[in-house]
Design an enzyme around this catalytic site. Sequence first.
Site, mmCIF file in Angstrom:
data_model
loop_
_atom_site.group_PDB
_atom_site.id
_atom_site.type_symbol
_atom_site.label_atom_id
_atom_site.label_comp_id
_atom_site.label_asym_id
_atom_site.label_seq_id
_atom_site.Cartn_x
_atom_site.Cartn_y
_atom_site.Cartn_z
ATOM 1 N N HIS A 1 -18.544 19.327 -39.665
ATOM 2 C CA HIS A 1 -17.923 20.662 -39.762
ATOM 3 C C HIS A 1 -19.033 21.694 -39.928
ATOM 4 C CE1 HIS A 1 -15.045 23.734 -40.552
ATOM 5 N NE2 HIS A 1 -14.670 23.422 -41.773
ATOM 6 N N HIS B 1 -15.472 19.696 -29.896
ATOM 7 C CA HIS B 1 -14.578 20.407 -30.823
ATOM 8 C C HIS B 1 -13.208 19.752 -30.790
ATOM 9 C CE1 HIS B 1 -12.520 23.732 -32.826
ATOM 10 N NE2 HIS B 1 -13.718 24.111 -33.213
ATOM 11 N N ASP C 1 -21.688 26.222 -33.431
ATOM 12 C CA ASP C 1 -22.900 25.858 -34.185
ATOM 13 C C ASP C 1 -24.140 25.684 -33.326
ATOM 14 O OD1 ASP C 1 -20.714 23.994 -36.242
ATOM 15 O OD2 ASP C 1 -21.772 25.829 -36.772
HETATM 16 C C1 SDX Z 1 -16.961 23.405 -36.523
HETATM 17 O O1 SDX Z 1 -12.040 22.869 -36.424
HETATM 18 C C2 SDX Z 1 -12.740 23.959 -36.339
HETATM 19 O O2 SDX Z 1 -12.254 25.005 -35.977
HETATM 20 C C3 SDX Z 1 -14.200 23.843 -36.773
HETATM 21 C C4 SDX Z 1 -15.070 25.062 -36.501
HETATM 22 C C5 SDX Z 1 -14.656 26.237 -37.348
HETATM 23 O O3 SDX Z 1 -14.934 27.362 -36.914
HETATM 24 O O4 SDX Z 1 -14.138 26.010 -38.459
HETATM 25 O O5 SDX Z 1 -15.007 25.394 -35.129
HETATM 26 C C6 SDX Z 1 -16.525 24.769 -36.878
HETATM 27 O O6 SDX Z 1 -16.872 22.523 -37.328
HETATM 28 C C7 SDX Z 1 -17.440 23.146 -35.125
HETATM 29 C C8 SDX Z 1 -17.804 21.655 -34.881
HETATM 30 C C9 SDX Z 1 -19.169 21.387 -35.512
HETATM 31 N N1 SDX Z 1 -19.463 19.942 -35.464
HETATM 32 C C10 SDX Z 1 -20.334 19.425 -34.605
HETATM 33 O O7 SDX Z 1 -20.912 20.070 -33.734
HETATM 34 C C11 SDX Z 1 -20.589 17.944 -34.805
HETATM 35 C C12 SDX Z 1 -20.620 17.255 -33.445
HETATM 36 N N2 SDX Z 1 -19.287 17.269 -32.869
HETATM 37 C C13 SDX Z 1 -18.452 16.137 -33.096
HETATM 38 O O8 SDX Z 1 -18.704 15.273 -34.113
HETATM 39 C C14 SDX Z 1 -17.026 16.278 -32.640
HETATM 40 O O9 SDX Z 1 -17.025 16.906 -31.427
HETATM 41 C C15 SDX Z 1 -16.047 16.956 -33.596
HETATM 42 C C16 SDX Z 1 -16.058 16.307 -34.916
HETATM 43 C C17 SDX Z 1 -16.397 18.394 -33.718
HETATM 44 C C18 SDX Z 1 -14.658 16.814 -32.990
HETATM 45 O O10 SDX Z 1 -14.460 15.495 -32.761
HETATM 46 P P1 SDX Z 1 -13.006 14.820 -32.512
HETATM 47 O O11 SDX Z 1 -12.041 15.809 -31.983
HETATM 48 O O12 SDX Z 1 -12.621 14.063 -33.733
HETATM 49 O O13 SDX Z 1 -13.334 13.875 -31.320
HETATM 50 P P2 SDX Z 1 -13.878 12.399 -31.499
HETATM 51 O O14 SDX Z 1 -14.827 12.297 -32.652
HETATM 52 O O15 SDX Z 1 -12.712 11.508 -31.456
HETATM 53 O O16 SDX Z 1 -14.766 12.213 -30.149
HETATM 54 C C19 SDX Z 1 -14.138 11.870 -28.911
HETATM 55 C C20 SDX Z 1 -15.228 11.238 -28.055
HETATM 56 C C21 SDX Z 1 -16.000 10.155 -28.802
HETATM 57 O O17 SDX Z 1 -16.442 9.241 -27.825
HETATM 58 P P3 SDX Z 1 -15.744 7.770 -27.765
HETATM 59 O O18 SDX Z 1 -15.915 7.152 -29.136
HETATM 60 O O19 SDX Z 1 -14.294 8.049 -27.426
HETATM 61 O O20 SDX Z 1 -16.522 7.064 -26.687
HETATM 62 O O21 SDX Z 1 -16.198 12.260 -27.739
HETATM 63 C C22 SDX Z 1 -17.460 11.865 -28.252
HETATM 64 C C23 SDX Z 1 -17.186 10.879 -29.364
HETATM 65 O O22 SDX Z 1 -18.293 10.016 -29.549
HETATM 66 N N3 SDX Z 1 -18.113 13.059 -28.810
HETATM 67 C C24 SDX Z 1 -19.404 13.354 -28.684
HETATM 68 C C25 SDX Z 1 -19.588 14.557 -29.362
HETATM 69 N N4 SDX Z 1 -18.422 14.952 -29.889
HETATM 70 C C26 SDX Z 1 -17.509 14.022 -29.547
HETATM 71 N N5 SDX Z 1 -20.419 12.701 -28.038
HETATM 72 C C27 SDX Z 1 -21.630 13.290 -28.111
HETATM 73 N N6 SDX Z 1 -21.895 14.456 -28.775
HETATM 74 C C28 SDX Z 1 -20.898 15.100 -29.391
HETATM 75 N N7 SDX Z 1 -21.165 16.237 -30.019
#
Ligand code: SDX
Length: 387
Positions: free
Chosen positions: A233, A272, A328
């Site tokens: 997050h 996201h 971010d």
């Molecule tokens: C914020 O919710 C909000 O509004 C948050 C926010 C706000 O203003 O409050 O927008 C702020 O928190 C933005 C997000 C910041 N976090 C990151 O940048 C961390 C990296 N991103 C991820 O960890 C991920 O994208 C999440 C946590 C943000 C969202 O993930 P989800 O919706 O739970 O999706 P998931 O973890 O189930 O991923 C689905 C697939 C997976 O692959 P498989 O296991 O299915 O093979 O997508 C892949 C993940 O591995 N994936 C990524 C990735 N994000 C998801 N692969 C590589 N790099 C990434 N960044």
Amino acid sequence: MEINKVTKEQSDFSVKINYGLEGAYFTESKICKVDGVNGKLYYRGYSIEELASHSNFEEVSFLLLNGKLPRKDELEEFSANLKKERELPKEIVHIIKNITKKEDPMHILRTAVSALSAYDPEADVNTKEANMRKSIRLISKMASITAAIGRFKTEKEYIAPDNSLGHSANFLYMLHGNKPSEKEIKIFDRMLLLHAEHSSNASTFSVLVTGSTLSDIYSAITSGIGTLKGPLHGEADENALRMLYEIKSPDNAERYINDALSGKQRIMGFGHRVYKTYDPRARVIRETLEEIKSSSPEVKNLVDISFKIETMMIEKLGRSHGIWPNVDFFSGPVYTYLGVPIELFTPVFAVSRVSGWCSHLLEYWENNRLIRPLDYYTGELDLKYPK
Ligand code: SDX
């Protein structure tokens, strides 16, 4: 039984489980619309692009809290109240100074905000008017606390607020000890505006879970700070910049990203839960990079690496997997230009998001309902206690 990520259909009980509450609605709100399909974001009906072009953080905080843009006199009063609330009780400054050496800045922020309630005679007064006053107190003081953390972390003395300055300018002044330029104020204020609100993200939901028990606003905001700290997050902005420094040069970007992805590593600042296209906030911050990229060789290098990674990630995971830059990813070079130390990025995120947290809390309390979801029990039953 195959468990998929979003729901697990249990035919005999027809139980639908939304893991992580993905896709589940828990309330109605008039504060923020996040359109994840079209990459649009609205605060109280105004698009983020409109607000980023014409408004500022203080005006947007009023908008979020009150549901309408302020008249000139209302904004003047709101700004004056923010100024009145900037000063920290000396005991809070001592707490920050005493724990800074050994604590992560988000732990310090959480601790200081929690301790603030001891110096607020209205801490447990739960009227709408008192909660509005406490919201302004928290918006103002969290900026002062975060600046104080930045000072003590670099073994400098606390700087008292300068009430000749606006909210954003005063933060930079309290952090650096000199008055920022108009360009620095404008860019920092834009960053605060862009991070102020985002519907029911994890930290806002956490604030509402605490508030829904009719606990107090200090407890609820402390919950939000603890939640925002997580790397999935708020802390992603710090880790995204650490990645840029680790890559060192644009020439290394391709190999780094390919190695990371083949190792199933997540690239911080991408992906996201709601946006399955470009995060509109990231677009605005990306444009800001053009304004700062010639400010220093360090910033230019960070910007060049960022653009390289952006192109690669969109090609590899953008259109195919819906993984695009989020708010971010481009923040790091901007905060570096502003002299905000990397370990202060997430506290600065909280300094901004506290406006959204308080706005949702005040709205939710208008029609409060205890938040208490179900979990689906899959353990054993009626075990016999061993004789
Ligand atoms: C914020 O919710 C909000 O509004 C948050 C926010 C706000 O203003 O409050 O927008 C702020 O928190 C933005 C997000 C910041 N976090 C990151 O940048 C961390 C990296 N991103 C991820 O960890 C991920 O994208 C999440 C946590 C943000 C969202 O993930 P989800 O919706 O739970 O999706 P998931 O973890 O189930 O991923 C689905 C697939 C997976 O692959 P498989 O296991 O299915 O093979 O997508 C892949 C993940 O591995 N994936 C990524 C990735 N994000 C998801 N692969 C590589 N790099 C990434 N960044």
